[in-house]
Write an enzyme that holds these catalytic residues in place. Sequence first.
Site, PDB file in Angstrom:
ATOM      1  N   TYR A  53       4.459   6.503  10.249  1.00 51.97           N
ATOM      2  CA  TYR A  53       3.581   5.394   9.866  1.00 51.97           C
ATOM      3  C   TYR A  53       4.353   4.278   9.172  1.00 51.97           C
ATOM      4  O   TYR A  53       4.107   3.094   9.412  1.00 51.97           O
ATOM      5  CB  TYR A  53       2.439   5.900   8.970  1.00 51.97           C
ATOM      6  CG  TYR A  53       1.327   4.888   8.795  1.00 51.97           C
ATOM      7  CD1 TYR A  53       0.343   4.733   9.767  1.00 51.97           C
ATOM      8  CD2 TYR A  53       1.263   4.068   7.663  1.00 51.97           C
ATOM      9  CE1 TYR A  53      -0.673   3.798   9.620  1.00 51.97           C
ATOM     10  CE2 TYR A  53       0.250   3.132   7.510  1.00 51.97           C
ATOM     11  CZ  TYR A  53      -0.714   3.000   8.494  1.00 51.97           C
ATOM     12  OH  TYR A  53      -1.713   2.070   8.352  1.00 51.97           O
ATOM     13  N   LYS A  82       1.315  -0.101  15.175  1.00 53.01           N
ATOM     14  CA  LYS A  82       2.716  -0.202  15.567  1.00 53.01           C
ATOM     15  C   LYS A  82       3.081  -1.426  16.420  1.00 53.01           C
ATOM     16  O   LYS A  82       4.262  -1.778  16.520  1.00 53.01           O
ATOM     17  CB  LYS A  82       3.124   1.073  16.361  1.00 53.01           C
ATOM     18  CG  LYS A  82       3.243   2.301  15.503  1.00 53.01           C
ATOM     19  CD  LYS A  82       4.512   2.269  14.666  1.00 53.01           C
ATOM     20  CE  LYS A  82       4.463   3.129  13.442  1.00 53.01           C
ATOM     21  NZ  LYS A  82       4.205   2.409  12.188  1.00 53.01           N
ATOM     22  N   HIS A  96       0.844  -1.200   0.000  1.00 51.91           N
ATOM     23  CA  HIS A  96       0.000   0.000   0.000  1.00 51.91           C
ATOM     24  C   HIS A  96       0.877   1.247   0.000  1.00 51.91           C
ATOM     25  O   HIS A  96       1.690   1.424   0.909  1.00 51.91           O
ATOM     26  CB  HIS A  96      -0.905   0.022   1.235  1.00 51.91           C
ATOM     27  CG  HIS A  96      -2.075  -0.916   1.131  1.00 51.91           C
ATOM     28  ND1 HIS A  96      -3.278  -0.664   1.732  1.00 51.91           N
ATOM     29  CD2 HIS A  96      -2.222  -2.083   0.481  1.00 51.91           C
ATOM     30  CE1 HIS A  96      -4.124  -1.663   1.458  1.00 51.91           C
ATOM     31  NE2 HIS A  96      -3.488  -2.534   0.704  1.00 51.91           N
ATOM     32  N   TYR A 109      -8.855   5.607   7.923  1.00 48.14           N
ATOM     33  CA  TYR A 109      -8.954   5.953   9.341  1.00 48.14           C
ATOM     34  C   TYR A 109      -9.952   7.106   9.409  1.00 48.14           C
ATOM     35  O   TYR A 109      -9.657   8.205   8.930  1.00 48.14           O
ATOM     36  CB  TYR A 109      -7.605   6.416   9.890  1.00 48.14           C
ATOM     37  CG  TYR A 109      -6.555   5.322   9.987  1.00 48.14           C
ATOM     38  CD1 TYR A 109      -5.771   4.956   8.898  1.00 48.14           C
ATOM     39  CD2 TYR A 109      -6.326   4.666  11.206  1.00 48.14           C
ATOM     40  CE1 TYR A 109      -4.803   3.969   8.998  1.00 48.14           C
ATOM     41  CE2 TYR A 109      -5.359   3.678  11.319  1.00 48.14           C
ATOM     42  CZ  TYR A 109      -4.606   3.333  10.218  1.00 48.14           C
ATOM     43  OH  TYR A 109      -3.636   2.355  10.318  1.00 48.14           O
ATOM     44  N   PRO A 164      -3.841   0.464  18.990  1.00 47.37           N
ATOM     45  CA  PRO A 164      -3.594  -0.016  17.617  1.00 47.37           C
ATOM     46  C   PRO A 164      -3.708   1.043  16.526  1.00 47.37           C
ATOM     47  O   PRO A 164      -3.429   0.752  15.362  1.00 47.37           O
ATOM     48  CB  PRO A 164      -4.664  -1.102  17.437  1.00 47.37           C
ATOM     49  CG  PRO A 164      -5.707  -0.815  18.453  1.00 47.37           C
ATOM     50  CD  PRO A 164      -5.039  -0.132  19.591  1.00 47.37           C
TER      51      PRO A 164
HETATM   52  P1  RFL Z   1       1.589 -11.734  21.867  1.00 45.68           P
HETATM   53  O1  RFL Z   1       1.140 -11.812  20.450  1.00 45.68           O
HETATM   54  O2  RFL Z   1       0.630 -11.288  22.884  1.00 45.68           O
HETATM   55  O3  RFL Z   1       2.166 -13.158  22.250  1.00 45.68           O
HETATM   56  C1  RFL Z   1       2.486 -13.491  23.583  1.00 45.68           C
HETATM   57  C2  RFL Z   1       2.384 -14.998  23.731  1.00 45.68           C
HETATM   58  O4  RFL Z   1       2.747 -15.363  25.058  1.00 45.68           O
HETATM   59  C3  RFL Z   1       1.811 -16.313  25.556  1.00 45.68           C
HETATM   60  N1  RFL Z   1       1.814 -16.251  27.031  1.00 45.68           N
HETATM   61  C4  RFL Z   1       2.454 -17.145  27.812  1.00 45.68           C
HETATM   62  N2  RFL Z   1       3.158 -18.239  27.518  1.00 45.68           N
HETATM   63  C5  RFL Z   1       3.680 -18.966  28.551  1.00 45.68           C
HETATM   64  N3  RFL Z   1       3.500 -18.649  29.855  1.00 45.68           N
HETATM   65  C6  RFL Z   1       2.780 -17.544  30.197  1.00 45.68           C
HETATM   66  N4  RFL Z   1       2.607 -17.217  31.480  1.00 45.68           N
HETATM   67  C7  RFL Z   1       2.217 -16.745  29.151  1.00 45.68           C
HETATM   68  N5  RFL Z   1       1.466 -15.638  29.125  1.00 45.68           N
HETATM   69  C8  RFL Z   1       1.230 -15.344  27.847  1.00 45.68           C
HETATM   70  C9  RFL Z   1       0.486 -15.898  24.914  1.00 45.68           C
HETATM   71  O5  RFL Z   1      -0.439 -16.972  24.895  1.00 45.68           O
HETATM   72  C10 RFL Z   1       0.954 -15.483  23.525  1.00 45.68           C
HETATM   73  O6  RFL Z   1       0.932 -16.554  22.611  1.00 45.68           O
HETATM   74  O7  RFL Z   1       2.872 -10.771  21.988  1.00 45.68           O
HETATM   75  P2  RFL Z   1       4.066 -10.519  20.971  1.00 45.68           P
HETATM   76  O8  RFL Z   1       4.606 -11.795  20.432  1.00 45.68           O
HETATM   77  O9  RFL Z   1       4.971  -9.563  21.630  1.00 45.68           O
HETATM   78  O10 RFL Z   1       3.366  -9.803  19.697  1.00 45.68           O
HETATM   79  C11 RFL Z   1       2.773  -8.535  19.838  1.00 45.68           C
HETATM   80  C12 RFL Z   1       1.615  -8.374  18.856  1.00 45.68           C
HETATM   81  O11 RFL Z   1       0.770  -9.494  18.979  1.00 45.68           O
HETATM   82  C13 RFL Z   1       0.827  -7.085  19.096  1.00 45.68           C
HETATM   83  O12 RFL Z   1       1.693  -6.009  19.355  1.00 45.68           O
HETATM   84  C14 RFL Z   1      -0.051  -6.691  17.882  1.00 45.68           C
HETATM   85  O13 RFL Z   1      -1.053  -7.639  17.647  1.00 45.68           O
HETATM   86  C15 RFL Z   1      -0.687  -5.309  18.082  1.00 45.68           C
HETATM   87  N6  RFL Z   1      -1.574  -4.912  16.989  1.00 45.68           N
HETATM   88  C16 RFL Z   1      -1.062  -4.398  15.809  1.00 45.68           C
HETATM   89  N7  RFL Z   1       0.271  -4.307  15.628  1.00 45.68           N
HETATM   90  C17 RFL Z   1       0.772  -3.871  14.430  1.00 45.68           C
HETATM   91  O14 RFL Z   1       2.014  -3.792  14.288  1.00 45.68           O
HETATM   92  N8  RFL Z   1      -0.029  -3.514  13.373  1.00 45.68           N
HETATM   93  C18 RFL Z   1      -1.388  -3.575  13.475  1.00 45.68           C
HETATM   94  O15 RFL Z   1      -2.064  -3.310  12.495  1.00 45.68           O
HETATM   95  C19 RFL Z   1      -1.961  -4.000  14.744  1.00 45.68           C
HETATM   96  N9  RFL Z   1      -3.282  -4.091  14.913  1.00 45.68           N
HETATM   97  C20 RFL Z   1      -2.960  -5.021  17.148  1.00 45.68           C
HETATM   98  C21 RFL Z   1      -3.802  -4.605  16.087  1.00 45.68           C
HETATM   99  C22 RFL Z   1      -3.528  -5.561  18.314  1.00 45.68           C
HETATM  100  C23 RFL Z   1      -4.885  -5.637  18.438  1.00 45.68           C
HETATM  101  N10 RFL Z   1      -5.419  -6.215  19.621  1.00 45.68           N
HETATM  102  C24 RFL Z   1      -6.271  -7.323  19.631  1.00 45.68           C
HETATM  103  C25 RFL Z   1      -4.834  -5.833  20.875  1.00 45.68           C
HETATM  104  C26 RFL Z   1      -5.169  -4.661  16.195  1.00 45.68           C
HETATM  105  C27 RFL Z   1      -5.719  -5.171  17.386  1.00 45.68           C
HETATM  106  C28 RFL Z   1      -7.222  -5.177  17.494  1.00 45.68           C
HETATM  107  C1  PHB Z   2      -5.903  -4.284  10.979  1.00 47.74           C
HETATM  108  O1  PHB Z   2      -6.061  -4.489   9.770  1.00 47.74           O
HETATM  109  O2  PHB Z   2      -6.192  -5.128  11.826  1.00 47.74           O
HETATM  110  C2  PHB Z   2      -5.365  -2.962  11.426  1.00 47.74           C
HETATM  111  C3  PHB Z   2      -4.884  -2.072  10.482  1.00 47.74           C
HETATM  112  C4  PHB Z   2      -4.385  -0.839  10.893  1.00 47.74           C
HETATM  113  C5  PHB Z   2      -4.384  -0.515  12.229  1.00 47.74           C
HETATM  114  C6  PHB Z   2      -4.845  -1.428  13.175  1.00 47.74           C
HETATM  115  C7  PHB Z   2      -5.347  -2.654  12.764  1.00 47.74           C
HETATM  116  O3  PHB Z   2      -3.910   0.711  12.608  1.00 47.74           O
END
Ligand code: RFL
Ligand code: PHB
Length: 392
Positions: free
Chosen positions: A387, A299, A75, A203, A295
Amino acid sequence: MQRFITDIAIVGAGPSGMMLAKLLHNAGIRAILIERQPMQHVLTRIRAGVLEQGSVNLLTQAGVGARVAREGQRHSGFMLSYGDDQLRIDLESLVNSEVTVYGQTEVTKDLYNALNADGIVILDHASETAVIDLDTEQPAITGVRDDGPFEVRAQFVVGCDGFRGIARQAIPESVRTDYERIYPFGWLGILSETKPANHELIYASHPNGFSLCSMRSERLSRYYIQCSLQDTVDEWSDERFWETLKSQIPQDIAQSLETGPSIEKSIAPLRSFVCEPLQYQRLFIAGDAGHIVPPTGAKGLNLAFSDIHYLSSGLISYFHSGDETGLNGYSDKALKRIWKSERFSWWMTSLLHKFESEDTFAEKMRRAEFEFLCQSRDYQRALAENYIGLPY
Ligand code: RFL
Ligand code: PHB
């Protein structure tokens, strides 16, 4: 008791933990992962969607970049809207770069398949996990699985266990400072097998609340709307969701929006959080275990990967040449980039959401900021630079 001995014990097999294990394995360093959930659960969790070029490069460097190169959508811009007023942030002309839309589920699958092929051990579905003996040369992670208790001893322990994990808690409160902001709203997200609202992300800010139109593929859309922290998924029928979304995005987009049944629906609270430092004795913390961003700036996953870049290179230098500089500097170096992403995510969140308690002055400030953004290429460039991801 099952006993394992390895070089690095990693708590958490999300994207951070698996990326770290893969980079270490490629450099001849052994790692074992301990995961609380069954891997099937980890692999189907719907989360992030936007990858910075640095994250795509790290996947490639790790040897798992083939599918994102083939299937990731490039994109060169995205849309910001304020009511019916629209502004396209042209990443290509502003900062000569792009982002890649590729779901976190796909990143996780690619890493998991590579770890399996390399024979890297993941002890999943583990409960009662604990970090022990941090003040010795051989710290360990202990826990219990269906077949009984286990212990993984290593030279270093890395906490990649997300915000609700246990690793960060192993840093004594006397040496740890937590910085936190909890926002007074959440995001309600749905996934639907419908054509995306637009070929790029939108957005959308609106007096009634924020919305985001995103996607995973030509026939898979991801939408979010701002919701109250008291809301539950059950209160949000698909009809109510689509109606609210349509009322908050630009009318020309709403009119042609394809709707359909949701195949996933969830609510995520919004939070900014940083733990300092990210190291204590032989324990390192990375990804969501050490910091959370709302989110809005896309990032979280990207920041997790830049942590892993710094940490893996520190560990590799240490194991290959005994050089401790990278490891000793990990926390400070990672935190410098983390704070800049925290600032950007907070700023995007503040610009685009409705804050219940805000006065009319604050609303006017947000409107003026959007209008200034529309007229100033320099301001747009600053947004675009953040971004696409700051360098590391
Ligand atoms: P995770 O993915 O939370 O993984 C952590 C893992 O540790 C396990 N765990 C344990 N294991 C053993 N013993 C314990 N006591 C434990 N406690 C927990 C968990 O089960 C899990 O498997 O962290 P990690 O690897 O640091 O990754 C981080 C990302 O997942 C997170 O930052 C992103 O998903 C955030 N995020 C976004 N990030 C982006 O860069 N671009 C995006 O577009 C974006 N959109 C989002 C998002 C997060 C969202 N939510 C649901 C918070 C959109 C949403 C809606
Ligand atoms: C997504 O597609 O899940 C998404 C995209 C952009 C964001 C957050 C989540 O800033």
